[in-house]
Each structure stands twice: as C-alpha cells, then as structure tokens.
Design an enzyme around this catalytic site. Structure first.
Site, mmCIF file in Angstrom:
data_model
loop_
_atom_site.group_PDB
_atom_site.id
_atom_site.type_symbol
_atom_site.label_atom_id
_atom_site.label_comp_id
_atom_site.label_asym_id
_atom_site.label_seq_id
_atom_site.Cartn_x
_atom_site.Cartn_y
_atom_site.Cartn_z
ATOM 1 N N VAL A 76 -27.823 2.366 61.891
ATOM 2 C CA VAL A 76 -26.960 3.526 61.748
ATOM 3 C C VAL A 76 -27.933 4.640 61.050
ATOM 4 O O VAL A 76 -27.307 5.886 60.693
ATOM 5 C CB VAL A 76 -25.712 3.394 61.018
ATOM 6 C CG1 VAL A 76 -24.744 2.370 61.904
ATOM 7 C CG2 VAL A 76 -26.058 2.700 59.556
ATOM 8 N N HIS A 80 -23.542 0.698 66.709
ATOM 9 C CA HIS A 80 -22.474 0.769 65.524
ATOM 10 C C HIS A 80 -22.291 2.176 64.954
ATOM 11 O O HIS A 80 -22.149 2.191 63.702
ATOM 12 C CB HIS A 80 -23.120 -0.224 64.541
ATOM 13 C CG HIS A 80 -23.078 -1.602 64.740
ATOM 14 N ND1 HIS A 80 -23.866 -2.524 64.127
ATOM 15 C CD2 HIS A 80 -22.307 -2.370 65.623
ATOM 16 C CE1 HIS A 80 -23.390 -3.840 64.556
ATOM 17 N NE2 HIS A 80 -22.468 -3.506 65.436
ATOM 18 N N CYS A 107 -13.268 13.236 63.240
ATOM 19 C CA CYS A 107 -12.019 13.464 62.437
ATOM 20 C C CYS A 107 -11.526 12.082 62.672
ATOM 21 O O CYS A 107 -11.506 11.260 63.417
ATOM 22 C CB CYS A 107 -11.232 14.364 62.990
ATOM 23 S SG CYS A 107 -9.493 14.343 62.667
ATOM 24 N N CYS A 147 -11.375 18.132 58.311
ATOM 25 C CA CYS A 147 -11.560 18.530 59.858
ATOM 26 C C CYS A 147 -11.142 19.929 59.827
ATOM 27 O O CYS A 147 -10.029 20.262 59.093
ATOM 28 C CB CYS A 147 -10.669 17.563 60.669
ATOM 29 S SG CYS A 147 -10.720 18.146 62.381
ATOM 30 N N CYS A 167 -7.536 19.745 62.061
ATOM 31 C CA CYS A 167 -6.251 19.367 61.822
ATOM 32 C C CYS A 167 -6.061 19.217 60.379
ATOM 33 O O CYS A 167 -5.168 18.550 59.655
ATOM 34 C CB CYS A 167 -5.914 17.955 62.417
ATOM 35 S SG CYS A 167 -6.779 16.526 61.797
ATOM 36 N N THR A 193 -31.979 -8.900 63.370
ATOM 37 C CA THR A 193 -30.581 -8.988 63.164
ATOM 38 C C THR A 193 -30.112 -10.389 63.203
ATOM 39 O O THR A 193 -30.849 -11.160 63.917
ATOM 40 C CB THR A 193 -29.914 -8.295 64.395
ATOM 41 O OG1 THR A 193 -28.474 -8.609 64.420
ATOM 42 C CG2 THR A 193 -30.427 -8.961 65.664
ATOM 43 N N SER A 194 -29.274 -10.730 62.465
ATOM 44 C CA SER A 194 -28.723 -12.092 62.383
ATOM 45 C C SER A 194 -27.744 -12.525 63.466
ATOM 46 O O SER A 194 -27.480 -13.691 63.961
ATOM 47 C CB SER A 194 -27.911 -12.202 60.921
ATOM 48 O OG SER A 194 -26.496 -11.578 61.061
ATOM 49 N N ASN A 198 -38.443 -13.062 64.517
ATOM 50 C CA ASN A 198 -37.804 -13.548 63.168
ATOM 51 C C ASN A 198 -38.755 -14.615 62.428
ATOM 52 O O ASN A 198 -39.165 -15.501 63.087
ATOM 53 C CB ASN A 198 -36.418 -14.058 63.502
ATOM 54 C CG ASN A 198 -35.579 -14.286 62.398
ATOM 55 O OD1 ASN A 198 -36.149 -14.105 61.235
ATOM 56 N ND2 ASN A 198 -34.324 -14.487 62.378
#
Length: 275
Positions: free
Chosen positions: A111, A127, A135, A168, A171, A211-212, A236
């Site tokens: 990310v 992810h 929002c 936001c 809203c 990554t696992s 790995n």
C-alpha cells in the site's frame, strides 16, 4: 522433472497463449526500502499495535468507533512512506515491464506506492494505497489524501485542522484510508478481484516476492495460475510461506532462495537473453 528457471522463462516467451509474466509482491520487497513488513519476525501484525491485536485494530468496525486513533496510526505510516524510496527490486521490476510490455502484469499487496515511484505502470493494488482515501459512507470515489494533511509521529494527536480535513466534503462523515481491512472482502471496484484472476488464467509464470501468502486473493491467484497450466516461482530466503507449504512438492513450483533485488536482476537478464 522440474524445468530450470532459465528454461521456463525461454519457453514462456515463446508461447502464443498463457504467456503472461505476472509478479505478485508483498511487504518483503519494500523492506529493503526501510518499511516494516507485516508478518515477518519484526512485522507489524506480529508485534501488533501498542494496545490491540492487529485483527482488532485493522478493521472497519474498530475504525468506526476510534477514527482519531486509527488516523494517528495511518498518518505515522504516511510519514514512513514519504521518507521511503524505491529500492533496486522496484526499479528492476519496472525495467522488466519495459522489456515485456503487454506480457507483464504486476500485482501488489503493498500500500506504499513504491512500485509506481519506480516507474511501474501496469499495477493492480489488491490491498489499496495509503496515499488515497475515500468516504467511510462510500458517498464518493477514491481520492488522494488531502495535501494539507501532514504526517505525524505515532504519539502525536490530531489537530482540529486535521480532523476537519479528514471529513468528507459531501456528507461530512469521516474519510477512511483506502486500504483493505480484516473484516472486509476483496472486490473488483477497489481491489481488482476479477482482473487479477483473469490475469492469473493467462499467466505462464507467476513470480511471488516478499509475501507469506496469508490472505485469500494471493492464494487464489497462485491456485488459478497452476490450474491453468502455469508455473509458480517463489523468491524467498526462507521456507516459511503458504506457497512453499502448499506447492513445494509439485512439479510446477520453483524456490529461489535469494534476496529479491538480486534474483530480479538475474530474471531480467534471462528475459533479455531470450526475448
């Protein structure tokens, strides 16, 4: 008998169908950039937060009751990401994409946006991305995190201005990080569920890096690649992942016990040799 990696790359380049080179990356590839992993020995999900288990803290349910605390944590992550720079592994993947063009697909659990900073373009972020928000009531789409919002130390409280920016404009509900939490499900709109599985069906070789494999979509991607005749190559240094446990005894699994940056350079050289 298992083919060598070089033979596998050569044969995949020559195929007319199911000839996609897909790369599935996790937090391990960004650890060389100084970002913590999630499930490694020093990982965030292993150590947890100060007061909560990750499976409690990393949920929409917890966010809906503790927005300021969750945003303190995410603004600390914002600081880590801003300070991080792509490493050799990220740059080599970008170079491989340039070599393979439409035969390349990058799928990342990360990310942090470091793949894009390194120049990668064809990226499925399954992810989400901590540099974007949406929002909490889903009244609008994904947007960049407000530029006026500053990163923080982990113990630093939100200011009134921070709280205002984190609501936001449509809203007035809270904005939320545009990332997948433990009590949420994969979908196509936000996390490319269908697109990644379609790519998996057309993949000749899937490289798994850092990554696992503890979440469901990466597992589904690997299963789909093998089901449709592709190979799985895991990079790995340990024999501790879901992929190793699940597939290491099959003829279509190869383990490369090297650092990601070193292994990717060799893979790039093999592609250049046979392209």
């Amino acid at each position: 008998m298992k083919p060598t990696l070089e033979t596998l790359i050569q044969e995949t380049l020559q195929k007319e169908k199911r000839n996609l080179f897909s790369f599935l990356t996790g937090a391990g590839i960004s650890s060389e950039s100084g970002l913590p992993t999630y499930r490694g020995s020093d990982g965030i999900w292993i150590k947890g937060t100060k007061y909560h288990k990750p499976e409690e803290f990393g949920t929409f349910k917890y966010f809906s009751q503790n927005q300021e605390e969750v945003w303190q944590y995410n603004l600390f992550w914002k600081k880590l990401i801003e300070e991080a720079k792509p490493n050799q592994g990220h740059f080599t993947l970008s170079e491989i994409e340039n070599l393979l063009s439409e035969k390349f697909q990058l799928i990342t659990q990360n990310v942090d946006g470091l793949h894009q900073k390194a120049g990668s373009k064809n990226v499925f972020e399954i992810h989400g991305n901590k540099q974007t928000v949406r929002c909490a009531s889903e009244c609008s789409g994904v947007m960049l995190i407000p530029s006026e919002l500053k990163s923080k130390d982990l113990s630093e409280d939100l200011s009134e201005k921070d709280i205002e920016l984190l609501h936001c404009q449509n809203c007035e509900d809270w904005l939320r990080p545009n990332t997948l939490w433990f009590d949420e499900s994969y979908n196509e709109k936000l996390y490319f569920l269908n697109s990644t599985l379609k790519a998996a069906k057309n993949t000749g070789v899937l490289f798994v890096i850092g990554t696992s494999g503890a979440t469901t979509l990466p597992q589904m991607i690997a299963e789909t690649v093998l089901q449709y005749g592709g190979f799985l190559v895991e990079i790995n240094t340990e024999e501790d992942s879901y992929f190793f446990e699940r597939f290491s005894r099959t003829k279509k699994y190869i383990l490369i016990k090297e650092k990601a940056s070193d292994a990717l350079i060799k893979i790039k050289e093999m592609i250049e040799k046979y392209k």
